[in-house]
Design a protein around this motif. Structure first.
Motif, PDB file in Angstrom:
ATOM      1  N   GLY A   1      34.703  66.815   3.379  1.00 32.41           N
ATOM      2  CA  GLY A   1      33.551  66.380   4.167  1.00 32.41           C
ATOM      3  C   GLY A   1      33.175  67.326   5.294  1.00 32.41           C
ATOM      4  N   LEU A   2      31.992  67.098   5.824  1.00 30.67           N
ATOM      5  CA  LEU A   2      31.402  67.975   6.834  1.00 30.67           C
ATOM      6  C   LEU A   2      30.994  67.160   8.053  1.00 30.67           C
ATOM      7  CD1 LEU A   2      29.070  69.832   4.323  1.00 30.67           C
ATOM      8  CD2 LEU A   2      31.153  70.771   5.318  1.00 30.67           C
ATOM      9  N   ILE A   3      31.041  67.803   9.221  1.00 30.23           N
ATOM     10  CA  ILE A   3      30.646  67.142  10.469  1.00 30.23           C
ATOM     11  C   ILE A   3      29.559  67.989  11.138  1.00 30.23           C
ATOM     12  CG2 ILE A   3      31.473  66.194  12.664  1.00 30.23           C
ATOM     13  CD1 ILE A   3      34.347  66.676  11.611  1.00 30.23           C
ATOM     14  N   PRO A   4      28.386  67.393  11.439  1.00 33.55           N
ATOM     15  CA  PRO A   4      27.369  68.155  12.180  1.00 33.55           C
ATOM     16  C   PRO A   4      27.945  68.693  13.490  1.00 33.55           C
ATOM     17  CG  PRO A   4      26.399  66.157  11.296  1.00 33.55           C
ATOM     18  CD  PRO A   4      27.890  66.061  11.054  1.00 33.55           C
ATOM     19  N   GLU A   5      27.580  69.924  13.817  1.00 40.92           N
ATOM     20  CA  GLU A   5      28.178  70.618  14.966  1.00 40.92           C
ATOM     21  C   GLU A   5      27.319  70.391  16.207  1.00 40.92           C
ATOM     22  OE1 GLU A   5      29.963  74.095  13.626  1.00 40.92           O
ATOM     23  OE2 GLU A   5      30.326  74.883  15.618  1.00 40.92           O
TER      24      GLU A   5
ATOM     25  N   ILE B   1      22.235  60.699  20.128  1.00 34.81           N
ATOM     26  CA  ILE B   1      22.874  61.027  18.850  1.00 34.81           C
ATOM     27  C   ILE B   1      23.048  59.756  18.033  1.00 34.81           C
ATOM     28  CG2 ILE B   1      25.113  61.745  17.878  1.00 34.81           C
ATOM     29  CD1 ILE B   1      25.058  64.065  19.760  1.00 34.81           C
ATOM     30  N   SER B   2      22.774  59.833  16.731  1.00 28.90           N
ATOM     31  CA  SER B   2      22.953  58.684  15.846  1.00 28.90           C
ATOM     32  C   SER B   2      24.434  58.523  15.535  1.00 28.90           C
ATOM     33  CB  SER B   2      22.160  58.904  14.550  1.00 28.90           C
ATOM     34  OG  SER B   2      22.724  58.164  13.506  1.00 28.90           O
ATOM     35  N   SER B   3      24.919  57.297  15.626  1.00 30.33           N
ATOM     36  CA  SER B   3      26.348  57.093  15.356  1.00 30.33           C
ATOM     37  C   SER B   3      26.626  57.138  13.852  1.00 30.33           C
ATOM     38  CB  SER B   3      26.797  55.755  15.931  1.00 30.33           C
ATOM     39  OG  SER B   3      26.022  54.728  15.356  1.00 30.33           O
ATOM     40  N   ILE B   4      25.589  57.103  13.033  1.00 35.01           N
ATOM     41  CA  ILE B   4      25.801  57.157  11.579  1.00 35.01           C
ATOM     42  C   ILE B   4      25.765  58.591  11.067  1.00 35.01           C
ATOM     43  CG2 ILE B   4      24.990  56.350   9.324  1.00 35.01           C
ATOM     44  CD1 ILE B   4      23.711  53.985  10.916  1.00 35.01           C
TER      45      ILE B   4
ATOM     46  N   PRO C   1      13.542  60.885   9.648  1.00 35.15           N
ATOM     47  CA  PRO C   1      13.687  60.639  11.072  1.00 35.15           C
ATOM     48  C   PRO C   1      13.979  59.174  11.409  1.00 35.15           C
ATOM     49  CG  PRO C   1      11.386  60.882  10.505  1.00 35.15           C
ATOM     50  CD  PRO C   1      12.168  61.273   9.286  1.00 35.15           C
ATOM     51  N   GLN C   2      14.574  58.980  12.595  1.00 33.72           N
ATOM     52  CA  GLN C   2      14.944  57.638  13.043  1.00 33.72           C
ATOM     53  C   GLN C   2      13.768  56.926  13.713  1.00 33.72           C
ATOM     54  OE1 GLN C   2      16.896  60.340  13.502  1.00 33.72           O
ATOM     55  NE2 GLN C   2      18.962  59.830  12.822  1.00 33.72           N
ATOM     56  N   SER C   3      12.746  57.703  14.119  1.00 35.71           N
ATOM     57  CA  SER C   3      11.570  57.077  14.732  1.00 35.71           C
ATOM     58  C   SER C   3      10.304  57.833  14.341  1.00 35.71           C
ATOM     59  CB  SER C   3      11.720  57.047  16.254  1.00 35.71           C
ATOM     60  OG  SER C   3      11.696  58.370  16.746  1.00 35.71           O
TER      61      SER C   3
END
Lengths: 423, 118
Positions: free
Chosen positions: A258-262, A273-276, A348-350
């Motif tokens: 897996g990968l994590i956004p930096e 920041i989105s927790s998901i 996007p979230q919004s």
């Protein structure tokens, strides 16, 4: 301190940063500067020497270096500027200043009218998944092994076990085999393949590499160098079943888990920041909660296709350039996008609604696989858009498009429901 | 000869059972579409793959250059091609799509650079 000014500053010269740079330059013609920590541009694609890129965007199958090369050439032709070997350490988003350290200029402050975050993501490591056992040399993330083998001419091992059936893991299984190593097993915790079927066929089956689904590594053995691994089948709660434990002698373990956004810079700047997704929340302009900061690519959410990264980054580049020129549509109201049934997150979230109506595409992943479904975007009881899908899968990004002019409420909900069962 | 082929045309991944000898296919079961049928035929009779790897260079800064086969190579020749490619040393400068090996292992396929070295 060395000082530079530009219209759009882009942090990261990978596929996201390059696509954004091209779009920003085309939109404004102003000064666009890409800040890259590596000695060359192209990001991770430089080490992705395998084919499979560009099928959607360029309608042909390219390797990673070819895909990156096309955007890099275009950016150079357009006059995008690059600051290489430069690690960004800090961002003062209110002042529009990015501070980096460069070998030639030392500490450098870049002041820009708008900033684009395009830092990508990094791999989860052994520490993130807590594998028991000793701590010998020979445990690599698949991507760092890929860089060593494909760019630095350093072979990482001879007898290899791979944990995780993601695409990078399977591609490295083939790569190591072609380079003369023996890949003894690919071990996957889930009961399904994490990557594409195509990669199982061409990377594992072609070379008779065994795949163990519903298995995990239970112990790493070795003092200075890896000597072997114990692995076992897991039960429905992902707990190893001790009686099924097996041992493989090996000298190398590759992790594709897996990968994590930096997002260290994003967090420091207190951008939402989105927790998901673990990436900054954005609107359809790829604009973050800080209005002069935009974001695109894997730093926002982990994509499976670089083609999608380019499409999204072109938006970020275009709108960041508009912001710099003060021509970005003025927000009348902000609408929240809500993940409904069988939707993990929306990006996007919004939506920033302006008097001018425009088309907006929401990208998302489903929570679980399903068949014969309908994707519906609704504003209260009003359906904004809907479409049928024969099959949906968490591994593949879905999308729905509608017009902002139809939105009258304060939120839009997207849901994936069985056909005929929509309310 | 009987063979089970997993279709890679789309993400569904149909399992297709094929029986026959070379181009002469006696039976085929399990495909979901026309493209899948074509894929299974080709994959049964003459499986081919695009080969990508790296070639050593004489540049200190860029020790390797990424390469690909300009056409797919027969699957069974992949390891032979790798042995041939391993012997190659590219002399800088190399441009994208420069041919580094012509007609590798009599396959009629060239090995071309996908990156550049100054």
């Amino acid at each position: 301190m060395y000082n530079l000014t530009c219209d759009v500053a882009i942090i990261g010269g990978g596929p996201a940063g390059l696509s954004a740079a091209v779009a920003a330059k085309k939109e404004s013609g102003g000064r666009v500067l890409v800040i890259e920590r590596d000695e060359s541009i192209g990001g991770i694609l430089q080490q992705c020497i395998h084919p499979g890129f560009g099928l959607t965007y360029f309608k042909e199958e390219l390797t990673g270096p070819e895909y990156a090369g096309r955007f890099a050439d275009e950016a150079k032709e357009l006059g995008v500027e690059f600051l290489l070997n430069s690690m960004v350490l800090d961002m003062d988003e209110r002042a529009g200043t990015v501070t980096c350290v460069n070998r030639e200029y030392g500490m450098t402050a870049i002041t820009a009218k708008s900033i684009i975050l395009a830092m990508g993501c990094r791999e989860r490591t052994r520490a993130n998944i807590m594998i028991p056992g000793s701590r010998p040399a020979g445990v690599y993330t698949a991507g760092s092994a890929q860089r060593l083998v494909n760019r630095q001419n350093e072979m990482v091992g001879k007898k290899v076990v791979i944990l995780g059936s993601g695409d990078i893991g399977m591609i490295m299984a083939r790569r190591m085999t072609l380079e003369g190593a023996k890949v003894l097993a690919v071990i996957e915790l889930m009961d399904y393949l994490a990557g594409l079927t195509r990669n199982k066929v061409q990377c594992l089956d072609d070379f008779e590499i065994p795949l163990y689904l519903s298995h995990t590594i239970t112990k790493i053995e070795g003092y200075q160098r890896v000597k072997g691994v114990y692995f076992a089948k897991v039960d429905e709660n992902k707990k190893p079943i001790q009686e099924t434990e097996q041992y493989i002698e090996c000298d190398t373990i590759l992790l594709s888990v897996g990968l994590i956004p930096e997002n260290e810079l994003t967090r420091k700047a207190l951008i939402d920041i989105s927790s998901i997704t673990n990436g900054p929340k954005v609107n359809q302009y790829m604009q973050t909660s800080s209005e002069n900061v935009f974001a695109c690519g894997n730093v926002v959410h982990v994509n499976d296709l670089v083609d999608n990264v380019s499409t999204e980054s072109i938006k970020a580049g275009k709108f960041a350039a508009q912001y710099a020129m003060n021509t970005l549509p003025k927000e009348e109201k902000a609408v929240e996008n809500i993940a409904g049934e069988n939707v993990r997150y929306l990006c996007p979230q919004s939506i920033s609604v302006s008097p001018e109506s425009e088309k907006v595409s929401l990208y998302f992943r489903v929570l679980h696989p399903d068949q014969n479904v309908k994707i519906i975007a609704r504003d209260g009881d009003k359906v904004l858009a809907s479409k049928k899908r024969i099959r949906v899968n968490p591994g593949e990004m879905e999308e729905i498009t509608f017009n902002t002019g139809y939105i009258s409420g304060s939120s839009v909900t997207v849901e994936v429901v069985k056909e005929g069962q929509e309310s | 000869m009987k063979k089970e082929i997993i279709c890679t045309v789309c993400p569904i991944g149909c399992h297709i059972a094929v029986e026959g000898e070379g181009d002469n296919i006696i039976s085929m079961e399990g495909y979901g579409c026309k493209r899948g049928e074509q894929y299974a035929h080709a994959e049964f009779a003459h499986p081919v793959r695009i080969l990508t790897t790296t070639v050593k260079t004489d540049s200190e800064k860029t020790p390797l250059i990424p390469v690909r086969s300009d056409k797919p190579v027969p699957k069974e020749k992949i390891m032979d091609c790798m042995a041939e490619i391993r012997k190659c040393l590219a002399k800088a400068p190399v441009g994208v799509y420069d041919i580094l090996i012509e007609d590798v292992c009599d396959t009629g396929v060239n090995i071309v650079a996908t990156g550049a070295v100054k």
